[in-house]
Design a protein around this motif. Structure first.
Motif, PDB file in Angstrom:
ATOM      1  N   GLN A  39       7.463  23.248-134.389  1.00 53.91           N
ATOM      2  CA  GLN A  39       8.896  23.140-134.143  1.00 53.91           C
ATOM      3  C   GLN A  39       9.420  24.491-133.703  1.00 53.91           C
ATOM      4  N   ALA A  40       9.878  24.540-132.463  1.00 58.31           N
ATOM      5  CA  ALA A  40      10.454  25.755-131.916  1.00 58.31           C
ATOM      6  C   ALA A  40      11.931  25.819-132.276  1.00 58.31           C
ATOM      7  N   GLY A  42      15.658  25.477-132.360  1.00 58.21           N
ATOM      8  CA  GLY A  42      16.585  24.613-131.642  1.00 58.21           C
ATOM      9  C   GLY A  42      15.974  23.354-131.052  1.00 58.21           C
ATOM     10  N   LYS A  43      14.712  23.089-131.372  1.00 57.01           N
ATOM     11  CA  LYS A  43      14.039  21.916-130.817  1.00 57.01           C
ATOM     12  C   LYS A  43      13.493  21.039-131.940  1.00 57.01           C
ATOM     13  N   GLY A  44      13.122  19.824-131.585  1.00 57.76           N
ATOM     14  CA  GLY A  44      12.535  18.914-132.555  1.00 57.76           C
ATOM     15  C   GLY A  44      11.074  19.215-132.787  1.00 57.76           C
ATOM     16  N   ARG A  45      10.540  18.635-133.851  1.00 58.79           N
ATOM     17  CA  ARG A  45       9.132  18.817-134.162  1.00 58.79           C
ATOM     18  C   ARG A  45       8.295  18.011-133.169  1.00 58.79           C
ATOM     19  N   GLU A  46       7.212  18.619-132.690  1.00 57.61           N
ATOM     20  CA  GLU A  46       6.382  17.950-131.699  1.00 57.61           C
ATOM     21  C   GLU A  46       4.906  17.999-132.080  1.00 57.61           C
ATOM     22  N   GLU A  89       5.933  30.365-124.946  1.00 55.44           N
ATOM     23  CA  GLU A  89       6.438  29.026-125.252  1.00 55.44           C
ATOM     24  C   GLU A  89       5.687  28.347-126.397  1.00 55.44           C
ATOM     25  N   ALA A  92       6.698  29.033-132.443  1.00 53.54           N
ATOM     26  CA  ALA A  92       7.215  27.926-133.246  1.00 53.54           C
ATOM     27  C   ALA A  92       6.722  28.075-134.677  1.00 53.54           C
TER      28      ALA A  92
END
Length: 124
Positions: A39-40, A42-46, A89, A92
């Protein structure tokens, strides 16, 4: 419930490598398929990678394929994520997850047991 503890995160320059570890306890590790997610800010878990209980089947997100490798050592109750050619990138919090199944899952909702996460930061 399986308890999971991640380690191995840190700060690394772009192009570098890290190896994350996740030690499991509380259940029979060899009965569980394992996954790594991230999870980065401001982003959702991927989804990142998954490994079947047998260690035979693997799955990777396209963004990490050919750079990351998931593996397990059932004698040590540990799953690893070897990360090479790291990019900014990839920054996370990385989470380990476990599910008692013979199937290989990539969906977050398929996993019931989660670790607390370890921070990976990749600089330019």
């Amino acid at each position: 419930q399986m308890q999971l503890v991640e380690s191995g995160g840190g700060l690394v320059q772009g192009g570098g490598s890290l190896r994350l570890s996740c030690v499991a306890s509380g259940r029979t590790f060899s009965n569980y398929s394992m996954g790594w997610f991230r999870q980065a800010p401001g982003k959702g878990r991927e989804f990142v990678a998954a490994l079947s209980w047998s260690g035979v089947s693997t799955s990777y997100a396209d963004s990490v394929k050919d750079r990351f490798t998931i593996s397990r050592d059932n004698a040590k109750n540990t799953v690893y994520l070897q990360m090479n050619s790291l990019k900014p990138e990839d920054t996370a919090v990385y989470y380990c997850a476990a599910e008692r199944t013979t199937l290989l899952h990539t969906a977050i909702t398929a996993y019931n047991d989660w670790g607390q996460g370890t921070q990976v930061t990749v600089s330019d």
